[in-house]
Design an enzyme around this catalytic site. Structure first.
Site, PDB file in Angstrom:
ATOM      1  N   ASP A  62     -10.500   0.101  -4.390  1.00 41.53           N
ATOM      2  CA  ASP A  62      -9.846   1.398  -4.061  1.00 41.53           C
ATOM      3  C   ASP A  62     -10.942   2.306  -3.420  1.00 41.53           C
ATOM      4  O   ASP A  62     -12.090   2.222  -4.167  1.00 41.53           O
ATOM      5  CB  ASP A  62      -9.140   1.963  -4.987  1.00 41.53           C
ATOM      6  CG  ASP A  62      -8.105   2.945  -4.564  1.00 41.53           C
ATOM      7  OD1 ASP A  62      -8.070   3.232  -3.170  1.00 41.53           O
ATOM      8  OD2 ASP A  62      -7.545   3.815  -5.308  1.00 41.53           O
ATOM      9  N   THR A  86       1.744  -4.843   0.075  1.00 35.96           N
ATOM     10  CA  THR A  86       2.948  -5.028   0.966  1.00 35.96           C
ATOM     11  C   THR A  86       3.116  -3.648   1.498  1.00 35.96           C
ATOM     12  O   THR A  86       3.766  -3.582   2.526  1.00 35.96           O
ATOM     13  CB  THR A  86       4.092  -5.413   0.168  1.00 35.96           C
ATOM     14  OG1 THR A  86       4.023  -4.712  -1.017  1.00 35.96           O
ATOM     15  CG2 THR A  86       4.108  -6.715  -0.151  1.00 35.96           C
ATOM     16  N   GLU A  87       2.385  -2.739   1.129  1.00 31.27           N
ATOM     17  CA  GLU A  87       2.652  -1.155   1.540  1.00 31.27           C
ATOM     18  C   GLU A  87       1.610  -0.686   2.476  1.00 31.27           C
ATOM     19  O   GLU A  87       1.870   0.276   3.145  1.00 31.27           O
ATOM     20  CB  GLU A  87       2.816  -0.317   0.261  1.00 31.27           C
ATOM     21  CG  GLU A  87       3.967  -0.207  -0.852  1.00 31.27           C
ATOM     22  CD  GLU A  87       4.009  -1.634  -1.569  1.00 31.27           C
ATOM     23  OE1 GLU A  87       2.846  -1.897  -1.904  1.00 31.27           O
ATOM     24  OE2 GLU A  87       5.280  -2.287  -1.513  1.00 31.27           O
ATOM     25  N   ASN A  88       0.617  -1.463   2.593  1.00 30.62           N
ATOM     26  CA  ASN A  88      -0.569  -1.095   3.580  1.00 30.62           C
ATOM     27  C   ASN A  88      -0.248  -1.160   5.083  1.00 30.62           C
ATOM     28  O   ASN A  88      -0.801  -0.569   5.711  1.00 30.62           O
ATOM     29  CB  ASN A  88      -1.765  -2.003   3.343  1.00 30.62           C
ATOM     30  CG  ASN A  88      -2.463  -1.483   2.030  1.00 30.62           C
ATOM     31  OD1 ASN A  88      -3.225  -2.352   1.320  1.00 30.62           O
ATOM     32  ND2 ASN A  88      -2.394  -0.269   1.513  1.00 30.62           N
TER      33      ASN A  88
HETATM   34  C1  FPP Z   1      -8.155   0.757  -0.681  1.00 26.98           C
HETATM   35  O1  FPP Z   1      -8.725   1.854  -0.204  1.00 26.98           O
HETATM   36  C2  FPP Z   1      -8.409  -0.410   0.109  1.00 26.98           C
HETATM   37  C3  FPP Z   1      -7.793  -1.176   0.940  1.00 26.98           C
HETATM   38  C4  FPP Z   1      -6.468  -0.908   1.285  1.00 26.98           C
HETATM   39  C5  FPP Z   1      -8.392  -2.249   1.737  1.00 26.98           C
HETATM   40  C6  FPP Z   1      -9.432  -3.283   0.811  1.00 26.98           C
HETATM   41  C7  FPP Z   1     -10.067  -4.031   1.842  1.00 26.98           C
HETATM   42  C8  FPP Z   1     -11.333  -4.433   1.617  1.00 26.98           C
HETATM   43  C9  FPP Z   1     -12.272  -3.796   0.447  1.00 26.98           C
HETATM   44  C10 FPP Z   1     -11.934  -4.960   2.884  1.00 26.98           C
HETATM   45  C11 FPP Z   1     -11.742  -6.389   3.284  1.00 26.98           C
HETATM   46  C12 FPP Z   1     -11.788  -7.403   2.279  1.00 26.98           C
HETATM   47  C13 FPP Z   1     -11.815  -8.726   2.472  1.00 26.98           C
HETATM   48  C14 FPP Z   1     -11.327  -9.840   1.232  1.00 26.98           C
HETATM   49  C15 FPP Z   1     -12.905  -9.300   3.475  1.00 26.98           C
HETATM   50  P1  FPP Z   1      -8.285   3.075   0.617  1.00 26.98           P
HETATM   51  O2  FPP Z   1      -8.518   2.858   1.942  1.00 26.98           O
HETATM   52  O3  FPP Z   1      -6.958   3.257   0.149  1.00 26.98           O
HETATM   53  O4  FPP Z   1      -9.050   4.360   0.024  1.00 26.98           O
HETATM   54  P2  FPP Z   1      -8.591   5.848  -0.033  1.00 26.98           P
HETATM   55  O5  FPP Z   1      -7.859   5.815  -1.401  1.00 26.98           O
HETATM   56  O6  FPP Z   1      -9.772   6.376  -0.581  1.00 26.98           O
HETATM   57  O7  FPP Z   1      -8.134   6.241   0.945  1.00 26.98           O
END
Ligand code: FPP
Length: 248
Positions: free
Chosen positions: A28, A74-76
């Protein structure tokens, strides 16, 4: 849950402690990392993907047996389409790289979650990676993609209900182990430690059933900035916890 603050000097090192068998990571803070730098959120995910590569390799090197990373929930899907497209590109890049460059690797790749939503190209890359790595003997790396703990349980309960309906399973025979056996992580130990960088005190639907007795370590670092030293700190913090599994 509360944020675990690193001590300036660690009195223990990795060689002094018993490592958890299964570690989960909620990756995160990519968005906030990008915002702080005036960059688009996709740049945060690109940096997060680099951190993922380094930390997965490190976990394998130090002898972690199972690592589960939360890559897409699933929420993304609710996110703007350009952000989703950027994430799908990063998944594709990583899966192509894994097929092309990790031939002599020991890591076993697994994907947990509902695959039906992914493109045929991603689906075949996932399948290819699982098939190529199945017989390796190293760390099992579960990448949670289109994963939700509740959705996983609904699928498991439906499958169990089907067995009851067709008479191959008696309701009296359903135990906690039965539920575990119908999850994506069937056959794997439950996570011992779940690390959540970026300081949020939430489980966010990650490994709901499996994390019943997991130790949570919440860290005040955004995922793209997460280092091997942060991983060591989390492992040492975990080793100091007294796990009682409901006993005394
Ligand atoms: C949450 O941070 C992160 C994600 C929804 C995506 C995670 C993906 C990766 C680390 C990259 C790709 C992975 C692989 C396996 C190649 P956020 O965007 O919700 O952060 P925020 O809360 O600061 O907005």
């Amino acid at each position: 849950m509360s944020i675990f603050k690193k001590k300036p000097t660690q009195e223990l090192s990795l060689s002094d402690i018993a490592l958890p068998a299964h570690v989960g990571i909620i990756m995160d803070g990519n968005g906030r990392w990008a915002k702080k730098r005036g960059l688009p959120r996709s740049a945060g995910h690109t940096a997060g993907a680099q951190t993922f590569r380094k930390i997965a390799r490190y976990c394998s090197d130090i002898g972690i047996k199972y690592l589960t990373v939360y890559a897409f929930s699933t929420e993304n899907w609710k996110r703007p389409s350009d952000e989703i497209d950027a994430l799908m590109r990063l998944f594709k890049d990583y899966l192509q790289e894994a097929i092309r460059d990790f031939k002599d690797d020991s890591i076993v790749l697994r994907f947990i979650g509902d695959r039906s939503a992914f493109s045929p190209e991603l689906l075949s890359l996932m399948q290819e990676n699982e098939d190529e790595s199945r017989d390796r003997d190293g760390m099992v790396l579960n990448i949670a993609m289109n994963y939700g703990g509740r959705a996983e349980l609904v699928t498991a309960f439906r499958d169990i209900a089907d067995k009851v309906k067709d008479g191959t399973l008696s309701p009296d025979a359903i135990t906690e182990q039965t539920i575990s056996d119908y999850l994506y992580t069937a056959g794997q130990p439950d996570p011992d430690l779940i690390i959540r960088p970026s300081g949020e005190n939430r489980t966010s639907n990650f490994l709901l059933w499996q994390s019943a007795y997991a130790e949570y370590v919440i860290m005040d670092v955004l995922w793209p900035d997460f280092t091997q030293e942060d991983m060591n700190s989390a492992l040492i913090e975990y080793a100091k916890r007294s796990r009682r599994f409901g006993g005394i």
